[in-house]
Design a protein around this motif. Structure first.
Motif, mmCIF file in Angstrom:
data_model
loop_
_atom_site.group_PDB
_atom_site.id
_atom_site.type_symbol
_atom_site.label_atom_id
_atom_site.label_comp_id
_atom_site.label_asym_id
_atom_site.label_seq_id
_atom_site.Cartn_x
_atom_site.Cartn_y
_atom_site.Cartn_z
ATOM 1 N N GLU A 1 0.848 -1.919 0.100
ATOM 2 C CA GLU A 1 -0.425 -0.044 0.325
ATOM 3 C C GLU A 1 0.836 1.311 0.324
ATOM 4 O OE1 GLU A 1 -2.370 0.032 3.363
ATOM 5 O OE2 GLU A 1 -3.877 -1.550 2.598
ATOM 6 N N ASP A 2 1.879 0.754 0.045
ATOM 7 C CA ASP A 2 2.750 2.408 -0.507
ATOM 8 C C ASP A 2 4.385 2.228 -0.886
ATOM 9 O OD1 ASP A 2 5.509 1.330 2.165
ATOM 10 O OD2 ASP A 2 3.582 0.275 2.717
ATOM 11 N N THR A 3 4.324 3.226 -1.059
ATOM 12 C CA THR A 3 4.990 3.246 -1.738
ATOM 13 C C THR A 3 7.166 2.943 -1.493
ATOM 14 O OG1 THR A 3 6.848 5.597 -1.445
ATOM 15 C CG2 THR A 3 4.945 5.038 -3.367
ATOM 16 N N THR A 4 7.172 2.918 0.204
ATOM 17 C CA THR A 4 7.990 2.447 0.807
ATOM 18 C C THR A 4 8.613 0.600 0.661
ATOM 19 O OG1 THR A 4 8.133 3.943 2.930
ATOM 20 C CG2 THR A 4 9.428 1.849 3.389
ATOM 21 N N THR A 5 7.106 -0.133 0.447
ATOM 22 C CA THR A 5 7.643 -1.195 0.339
ATOM 23 C C THR A 5 8.012 -1.795 -1.465
ATOM 24 O OG1 THR A 5 6.375 -2.008 1.551
ATOM 25 C CG2 THR A 5 6.311 -3.540 0.335
ATOM 26 N N ILE A 6 7.288 -1.012 -2.148
ATOM 27 C CA ILE A 6 7.800 -1.340 -3.564
ATOM 28 C C ILE A 6 9.672 -0.834 -3.704
ATOM 29 C CG2 ILE A 6 7.527 0.162 -5.288
ATOM 30 C CD1 ILE A 6 4.837 0.474 -5.062
ATOM 31 N N ASP A 7 9.615 0.156 -2.748
ATOM 32 C CA ASP A 7 11.814 1.034 -3.088
ATOM 33 C C ASP A 7 12.180 -0.524 -2.608
ATOM 34 O OD1 ASP A 7 11.466 3.196 -3.451
ATOM 35 O OD2 ASP A 7 11.255 4.302 -2.158
ATOM 36 N N GLU A 8 11.613 -1.350 -1.362
ATOM 37 C CA GLU A 8 12.229 -2.415 -0.903
ATOM 38 C C GLU A 8 12.626 -3.554 -1.743
ATOM 39 O OE1 GLU A 8 9.842 -3.327 2.131
ATOM 40 O OE2 GLU A 8 11.369 -1.545 3.916
ATOM 41 N N VAL A 9 11.210 -3.739 -2.720
ATOM 42 C CA VAL A 9 11.360 -4.999 -3.161
ATOM 43 C C VAL A 9 12.090 -4.918 -4.723
ATOM 44 C CG1 VAL A 9 9.438 -6.402 -5.683
ATOM 45 C CG2 VAL A 9 8.976 -5.421 -3.227
ATOM 46 N N ILE A 10 12.243 -3.607 -4.885
ATOM 47 C CA ILE A 10 12.727 -2.949 -6.151
ATOM 48 C C ILE A 10 14.373 -3.225 -5.703
ATOM 49 C CG2 ILE A 10 13.817 -1.010 -8.263
ATOM 50 C CD1 ILE A 10 11.150 -1.922 -8.517
ATOM 51 N N SER A 11 14.862 -3.012 -4.981
ATOM 52 C CA SER A 11 16.706 -3.077 -4.315
ATOM 53 C C SER A 11 16.943 -4.565 -4.191
ATOM 54 C CB SER A 11 16.220 -2.706 -2.743
ATOM 55 O OG SER A 11 16.334 -1.347 -2.887
ATOM 56 N N LEU A 12 15.148 -5.501 -3.804
ATOM 57 C CA LEU A 12 16.005 -6.625 -3.317
ATOM 58 C C LEU A 12 16.188 -7.704 -5.425
ATOM 59 C CD1 LEU A 12 13.571 -8.099 -1.457
ATOM 60 C CD2 LEU A 12 15.707 -7.930 -0.979
ATOM 61 N N ALA A 13 15.011 -6.847 -6.202
ATOM 62 C CA ALA A 13 15.279 -7.262 -7.462
ATOM 63 C C ALA A 13 16.011 -7.103 -8.631
ATOM 64 C CB ALA A 13 14.069 -6.989 -8.386
ATOM 65 N N LYS A 14 16.808 -5.547 -8.465
ATOM 66 C CA LYS A 14 17.904 -5.340 -8.501
ATOM 67 C C LYS A 14 19.455 -6.173 -7.884
ATOM 68 C CE LYS A 14 20.691 -1.492 -9.700
ATOM 69 N NZ LYS A 14 20.769 0.414 -9.521
ATOM 70 N N MET A 15 19.443 -6.357 -6.420
ATOM 71 C CA MET A 15 20.870 -7.063 -6.028
ATOM 72 C C MET A 15 20.413 -8.531 -6.477
ATOM 73 S SD MET A 15 21.342 -7.632 -2.334
ATOM 74 C CE MET A 15 19.540 -8.222 -1.883
ATOM 75 N N ASN A 16 19.366 -9.064 -6.553
ATOM 76 C CA ASN A 16 19.161 -10.476 -7.278
ATOM 77 C C ASN A 16 18.466 -10.702 -8.487
ATOM 78 O OD1 ASN A 16 19.255 -11.260 -5.018
ATOM 79 N ND2 ASN A 16 17.796 -10.436 -4.425
ATOM 80 N N ASN A 17 19.095 -9.543 -9.714
ATOM 81 C CA ASN A 17 18.949 -9.829 -11.110
ATOM 82 C C ASN A 17 17.134 -10.707 -11.010
ATOM 83 O OD1 ASN A 17 21.211 -8.679 -12.336
ATOM 84 N ND2 ASN A 17 22.619 -11.015 -11.561
ATOM 85 N N GLY A 18 16.713 -10.167 -10.590
ATOM 86 C CA GLY A 18 14.871 -10.339 -10.626
ATOM 87 C C GLY A 18 14.134 -9.516 -11.591
ATOM 88 N N MET A 19 12.871 -10.441 -11.680
ATOM 89 C CA MET A 19 12.059 -9.415 -12.047
ATOM 90 C C MET A 19 10.821 -9.064 -11.184
ATOM 91 S SD MET A 19 10.509 -12.095 -15.138
ATOM 92 C CE MET A 19 9.166 -11.746 -15.241
ATOM 93 N N ILE A 20 9.521 -8.493 -11.725
ATOM 94 C CA ILE A 20 9.003 -8.397 -11.326
ATOM 95 C C ILE A 20 7.811 -8.319 -11.618
ATOM 96 C CG2 ILE A 20 7.550 -6.752 -9.641
ATOM 97 C CD1 ILE A 20 9.536 -5.004 -9.159
ATOM 98 N N VAL A 21 6.558 -8.745 -11.267
ATOM 99 C CA VAL A 21 5.026 -9.268 -11.891
ATOM 100 C C VAL A 21 4.127 -8.354 -10.734
ATOM 101 C CG1 VAL A 21 2.993 -10.544 -13.237
ATOM 102 C CG2 VAL A 21 6.025 -11.319 -12.979
ATOM 103 N N PHE A 22 3.170 -8.059 -10.789
ATOM 104 C CA PHE A 22 2.826 -6.907 -10.374
ATOM 105 C C PHE A 22 1.006 -6.999 -10.327
ATOM 106 C CE2 PHE A 22 4.188 -3.141 -12.267
ATOM 107 C CZ PHE A 22 3.011 -2.998 -12.734
#
Length: 269
Positions: free
Chosen positions: A42-63
């Protein structure tokens, strides 16, 4: 073969995004791919955390995010960081709004709410069938609503109609030769509704029923003496329980149901 982790982001429980993603990956023998479900975003803080994890692990996001500002923020941040992010619902929401002119609710979890409502309805219908016509008096204590009345006062169709409104209903026939179940005296009288009917109308209904069954309409079942005996006994039971009484003589099932629902709401039941 590189199998990047997939972060499943949702503003609800995340079932939809997971099902869609798994359906797509099944075409690639997608077993072994790591999924990380991130629900109730529900907030941008959580999204920033997911973005950091995805970048660090070469991942992708489906939402699946229904609120436009949150969707926009995730897409923007993913683009900034060079992360692939796939919006499952957004484009369809936007396109349907353009074509229909209808404003979306932008309320997360509506599919789940619809599913819960559906299963509650099915549960209530099954309950009404199981505890129809006094089959099991134990249902009286479990029911939201209990209907009592003599034969041919529409107890069964009324039970089914109320079940469609998600009420668990048990109904009990009142017969002079049979002592009413003791459970009727243990429930809140406000939950119990006696279905009253004028003798002339009841005789007419019963005669029509006998004819439909290929029987003579002169049977005791439709005899004036018998009918009055049953109705008098019904009144005794109603008075003993102290429950509501509704005259269904000239009422459709829908009308009676509306009266009952209104009384339930007023009683905060």
């Amino acid at each position: 073969m590189v199998k990047p982790p997939i972060y499943l982001v949702s503003d609800s429980v995340g079932e939809t995004v997971e099902l869609v993603t798994k359906a797509a990956l099944s075409q690639f023998n997608g077993s072994g791919i790591r999924f990380h479900r991130v629900p109730y975003v529900e907030d941008t803080t959580t999204i920033d955390e997911v973005i950091s994890l995805a970048k660090m692990n070469n991942g992708m996001i489906v939402f699946t995010l229904v609120k436009p500002e949150i969707r926009k923020y995730l897409n923007h941040r993913a683009e900034e960081e060079g992360i692939f992010a796939f919006d499952v619902m957004g484009p369809l929401l936007d396109r349907f709004q353009q074509l229909s002119g209808i404003e979306p609710k932008y309320e997360p979890g509506l599919v789940r709410k619809l599913d819960e409502d559906y299963f509650k309805k099915i549960e209530a219908i099954e309950f009404a069938v199981k505890y129809d016509d006094g089959k099991d008096p134990n249902g009286i204590l479990k029911a939201d609503i209990v209907l009592i009345g003599v034969s041919r006062t529409s107890k069964t169709p009324l039970s089914q109609f109320l079940a469609l409104k998600r009420y668990k209903v048990a109904n009990v026939p009142i017969v002079p030769e049979v002592e009413p179940p003791e459970q009727l005296l243990k429930i809140d009288p406000k939950r119990c509704f006696g279905l009253k009917i004028q003798s002339e109308k009841l005789i007419q209904i019963r005669k029509e029923r006998l004819i439909a069954l290929g029987l003579k309409d002169t049977a005791t079942y439709a005899n004036i003496k018998r009918v009055k005996e049953e109705l008098d006994y019904f009144e005794e039971v109603v008075n003993k329980i102290g429950c509501n009484c509704i005259d269904v003589t000239n009422k459709a099932v829908e009308e009676t149901a509306n009266v009952i629902i209104e009384k339930m709401i007023k009683s905060n039941l």
